[in-house]
Write a protein that holds these residues in place. Structure first.
Motif, PDB file in Angstrom:
ATOM      1  N   GLU A  81       0.854  -1.175   0.000  1.00  0.00           N
ATOM      2  CA  GLU A  81       0.000   0.000   0.000  1.00  0.00           C
ATOM      3  C   GLU A  81       0.892   1.227   0.000  1.00  0.00           C
ATOM      4  N   SER A  82       0.664   2.115  -0.962  1.00  0.00           N
ATOM      5  CA  SER A  82       1.518   3.303  -1.051  1.00  0.00           C
ATOM      6  C   SER A  82       1.204   4.332   0.031  1.00  0.00           C
ATOM      7  N   SER A  83      -0.013   4.336   0.547  1.00  0.00           N
ATOM      8  CA  SER A  83      -0.362   5.279   1.618  1.00  0.00           C
ATOM      9  C   SER A  83       0.219   4.822   2.951  1.00  0.00           C
ATOM     10  N   ASP A  84       0.181   5.720   3.926  1.00  0.00           N
ATOM     11  CA  ASP A  84       0.724   5.380   5.245  1.00  0.00           C
ATOM     12  C   ASP A  84      -0.326   4.770   6.169  1.00  0.00           C
ATOM     13  N   GLN A  85      -1.575   4.620   5.682  1.00  0.00           N
ATOM     14  CA  GLN A  85      -2.647   4.025   6.479  1.00  0.00           C
ATOM     15  C   GLN A  85      -3.748   3.525   5.550  1.00  0.00           C
ATOM     16  N   PRO A  86      -4.636   2.670   6.046  1.00  0.00           N
ATOM     17  CA  PRO A  86      -5.698   2.146   5.189  1.00  0.00           C
ATOM     18  C   PRO A  86      -6.764   3.196   4.889  1.00  0.00           C
ATOM     19  N   GLY A  87      -7.508   2.975   3.826  1.00  0.00           N
ATOM     20  CA  GLY A  87      -8.630   3.841   3.523  1.00  0.00           C
ATOM     21  C   GLY A  87      -8.727   4.258   2.077  1.00  0.00           C
ATOM     22  N   GLY A  88      -7.629   4.208   1.356  1.00  0.00           N
ATOM     23  CA  GLY A  88      -7.671   4.575  -0.051  1.00  0.00           C
ATOM     24  C   GLY A  88      -8.245   5.952  -0.269  1.00  0.00           C
ATOM     25  N   ILE A  89      -9.121   6.071  -1.260  1.00  0.00           N
ATOM     26  CA  ILE A  89      -9.694   7.374  -1.596  1.00  0.00           C
ATOM     27  C   ILE A  89     -10.676   7.877  -0.550  1.00  0.00           C
ATOM     28  N   TRP A  90     -11.128   6.988   0.353  1.00  0.00           N
ATOM     29  CA  TRP A  90     -12.094   7.394   1.377  1.00  0.00           C
ATOM     30  C   TRP A  90     -11.450   8.147   2.532  1.00  0.00           C
ATOM     31  N   ARG A  91     -10.168   8.049   2.661  1.00  0.00           N
ATOM     32  CA  ARG A  91      -9.500   8.671   3.796  1.00  0.00           C
ATOM     33  C   ARG A  91      -9.228  10.132   3.482  1.00  0.00           C
ATOM     34  N   SER A  92      -9.451  10.979   4.466  1.00  0.00           N
ATOM     35  CA  SER A  92      -9.258  12.412   4.290  1.00  0.00           C
ATOM     36  C   SER A  92      -7.783  12.765   4.395  1.00  0.00           C
ATOM     37  N   GLN A  93      -7.347  13.613   3.480  1.00  0.00           N
ATOM     38  CA  GLN A  93      -5.971  14.092   3.535  1.00  0.00           C
ATOM     39  C   GLN A  93      -5.923  15.595   3.739  1.00  0.00           C
TER      40      GLN A  93
END
Length: 168
Positions: free
Chosen positions: A1-13
């Protein structure tokens, strides 16, 4: 996973833009399906929102929190084996060990062109780039998807180590 946490597009940045990672949908986005159609049978929205009324179409943050809470209730260690902040460099199938050899860079090394690569073996390999990812489909995977069979080179010798991997 390239992000630092789960959630994909659903996670707020928030206001940050990180073009090296998966894009995310805008923070004011709402689900396009009624909550009754996406509710887990064993963890209801009523449980999650502790009896408070929830809108028919949920905001992205509520949908993200609900999904992660349900996943953690089912298995608190579900993300323990996930490699976060990682960039996969190559995936090869080793017919001798019957495992996939995955080479990746993780953490700060992901930002380096010649970063330190980590190599691990896995029983299964899932390509889950998502519909909003930049297309990076390896030629061997395209051949496998088109024909159902693929030649995968896992060794240095020309003839040795090449095996047919059945499409499963």
């Amino acid at each position: 996973e390239s992000s630092d946490q789960p959630g994909g597009i659903w996670r707020s940045q928030g206001d940050t833009v990180d073009e090296a990672h998966q894009p995310n949908i805008y923070d004011d986005c709402w689900s396009n399906k009624p909550k009754e159609l996406v509710e887990f049978f064993d963890y209801t929205f009523e449980e999650h929102f502790q009896g408070k009324e929830a809108p028919v179409y949920l905001p992205k943050t509520a949908m993200h929190e609900y999904t992660l809470k349900r996943v953690h209730l089912a298995d608190p260690n579900v993300f323990d084996a996930v490699k976060f902040s990682a960039s996969v460099q190559s995936v090869l199938y080793n017919s001798s060990s019957e495992k996939f050899e995955v080479q990746y860079q993780q953490g700060a090394a992901v930002q380096l062109i010649d970063g330190v690569a980590i190599k691990e073996q896995f029983d299964y390999c899932i390509c889950a780039t998502g519909q909003h990812a930049r297309p990076r489909i390896p030629r061997q995977l395209l051949k496998l998807l088109r024909t159902g069979r693929s030649q995968v080179d896992i060794g240095d010798d020309d003839d040795e180590g090449v095996s047919e991997v059945p499409f499963q």
